[in-house]
Scaffold this motif. Structure first.
Motif, PDB file in Angstrom:
ATOM      1  N   THR A 263       0.825  -1.216   0.000  1.00  0.00           N
ATOM      2  CA  THR A 263       0.000   0.000   0.000  1.00  0.00           C
ATOM      3  C   THR A 263       0.854   1.260   0.000  1.00  0.00           C
ATOM      4  OG1 THR A 263      -0.163  -0.198   2.417  1.00  0.00           O
ATOM      5  CG2 THR A 263      -2.000  -1.068   1.109  1.00  0.00           C
ATOM      6  N   ASP A 264       2.033   1.202   0.638  1.00  0.00           N
ATOM      7  CA  ASP A 264       2.929   2.362   0.636  1.00  0.00           C
ATOM      8  C   ASP A 264       3.466   2.651  -0.767  1.00  0.00           C
ATOM      9  OD1 ASP A 264       2.594   2.643   3.348  1.00  0.00           O
ATOM     10  OD2 ASP A 264       4.420   1.566   3.874  1.00  0.00           O
TER      11      ASP A 264
ATOM     12  N   HIS B  14       0.527   4.035  -3.160  1.00  0.00           N
ATOM     13  CA  HIS B  14      -0.035   5.320  -2.763  1.00  0.00           C
ATOM     14  C   HIS B  14       0.960   6.472  -2.828  1.00  0.00           C
ATOM     15  CE1 HIS B  14      -3.340   3.060  -0.336  1.00  0.00           C
ATOM     16  NE2 HIS B  14      -3.704   3.271  -1.585  1.00  0.00           N
ATOM     17  N   SER B  15       2.263   6.157  -2.877  1.00  0.00           N
ATOM     18  CA  SER B  15       3.255   7.233  -2.864  1.00  0.00           C
ATOM     19  C   SER B  15       4.573   6.732  -3.440  1.00  0.00           C
ATOM     20  CB  SER B  15       3.483   7.733  -1.434  1.00  0.00           C
ATOM     21  OG  SER B  15       4.601   8.592  -1.364  1.00  0.00           O
TER      22      SER B  15
END
Length: 397
Positions: free
Chosen positions: A129-130, A133-134
């Protein structure tokens, strides 16, 4: 620019028809050839401010190039040349790029190495997810690769599509004779033992390429339905350091003896590196002498017919010592790959292997070029940490 560089200033500047001599306020001095300085001007008329490409016509610089006037500001040396140009050189840039003699230390990229216990206790991991998302998540992942040679991503959806998309978050995938993104089982669809169920000893991939692949990614979509198939990872830099300490002559042999290799198992591929002699197992940076690349696959080695008799004896002696280090359980990081957990590793540093298995085992993955991976790491570093990375007098230049 660090504080030391801000304090650096010339206390005296002399010049003649060949050299500019600078005496610095740290009691050191150095020379620069007039031709070199004119050729390395970073002013807009000599160095494009956007593309960072040279504009100066090296061949139009007269052999008689020399200063007419040299002046100093708080941060810059300004030279008016006899070809009607004026160029400015920041003091920190001159000091960092001195060569006659060299005043600053050569930039070194010393990475911590690891054994099995160390990497098991501190396994570099990033959350999926890290990453999605970025791009800071991507940077964290790539920093793990750059530092440790290996990095895991947890929480990845267990599909080839999501895995391919994850790979492309880094950069484009390198296509080879194995395809672009692979999704395979032990069906021998390509003429390589990776497409079987037999055990694979520790190796790096594509030693038979002139430019071996940089990163390799694996995602286990289905564990072996009966048993086996655990994965092996070894820090080749750690093992090379052990060899150097244990037996310097053996290290010298493996870092200087070229080894030919080939890939001819597939009907549509006959691959050999452009350098017929091949390349050493241990490759070093030609400026710093640091470890640069491990290039080792004993199964893909070709006939050793270009070595002297003495070199043949030295090679087999060194190879046995190297093999003993690789097979030391303290250096072998074994683990079963898992659905939802991707592993990415530096093929120029990390050796990998696999235990034999029975039943069906499904794996997907891809290759990435080393230069493209490093470019992505640098651009993200520039974005988040070092905004001067590529300016006219930045750390790249």
């Amino acid at each position: 620019m660090n504080r030391i560089h801000r304090l650096l200033k010339p206390v005296k500047v002399d010049w003649n028809n060949k050299l500019i001599n600078i005496h610095w306020n740290d009691n050191k001095s150095c020379n620069f050839h007039n031709l070199w300085l004119r050729d390395h001007s970073r002013d807009a008329h000599s160095f494009h401010p956007i593309t960072k490409q040279r504009l100066v016509d090296t061949y139009a610089i007269p052999d008689s190039i020399q200063p007419i006037e040299v002046s100093q500001s708080d941060t810059t040396l300004s030279v008016r040349w006899n070809d009607n140009s004026t160029c400015k050189y920041p003091y920190h840039w001159l000091y960092n790029n001195s060569y006659y003699p060299k005043l600053s230390e050569v930039k070194r990229d010393i990475k911590p190495t690891w054994n099995a216990q160390q990497i098991r206790q501190n396994t570099p991991t990033t959350q999926y997810t890290d990453i999605v998302h970025s791009d800071k998540g991507i940077l964290n992942w790539l920093q793990n690769i750059h530092t440790h040679g290996i990095g895991f991503v947890e929480g990845v959806p267990s599909t080839p599509e999501h895995t391919e998309q994850l790979t492309q978050q880094i950069t484009f995938i390198r296509q080879t004779h194995y395809g672009t993104f692979w999704d395979f089982t032990s069906d021998l669809s390509h003429g390589d033992t990776a497409y079987t169920d037999i055990a694979l000893g520790a190796h790096t991939d594509t030693t038979y390429f002139t430019d071996p692949i940089g990163l390799q990614l694996f995602h286990l979509l289905q564990p072996a339905t009966v048993q086996g198939g655990d994965s092996l990872f070894i820090d080749g830099f750690h093992c090379a350091n052990i060899l150097k300490q244990l037996d310097p002559p053996a290290f010298d042999t493996l870092s200087t003896t070229p080894i030919p290799s080939h890939s001819v198992g597939s009907q549509d591929a006959i691959i050999k590196p452009a350098q017929q002699s091949g390349y050493p197992i241990i490759n070093l940076d030609n400026i710093t002498g640091e470890l640069l690349q491990i290039r080792y696959n004993n199964d893909d080695r070709s006939v050793l017919n270009a070595l002297s008799p003495k070199r043949v004896e030295d090679f087999y002696r060194a190879l046995k010592i190297w093999n003993g280090i690789l097979n030391d359980p303290r250096n072998q990081f074994w683990l079963p790959l898992e659905k939802g957990k991707v592993v990415l590793f530096d093929n120029w540093r990390i050796l990998h292997g696999r235990s034999a298995f029975s039943g069906k085992r499904r794996l997907c993955g891809a290759y990435i070029n080393h230069d493209d991976y490093m470019s992505r790491l640098r651009t993200l570093t520039e974005k988040h940490f070092d905004h001067d990375l590529r300016n006219e007098y930045g750390t790249l230049f």
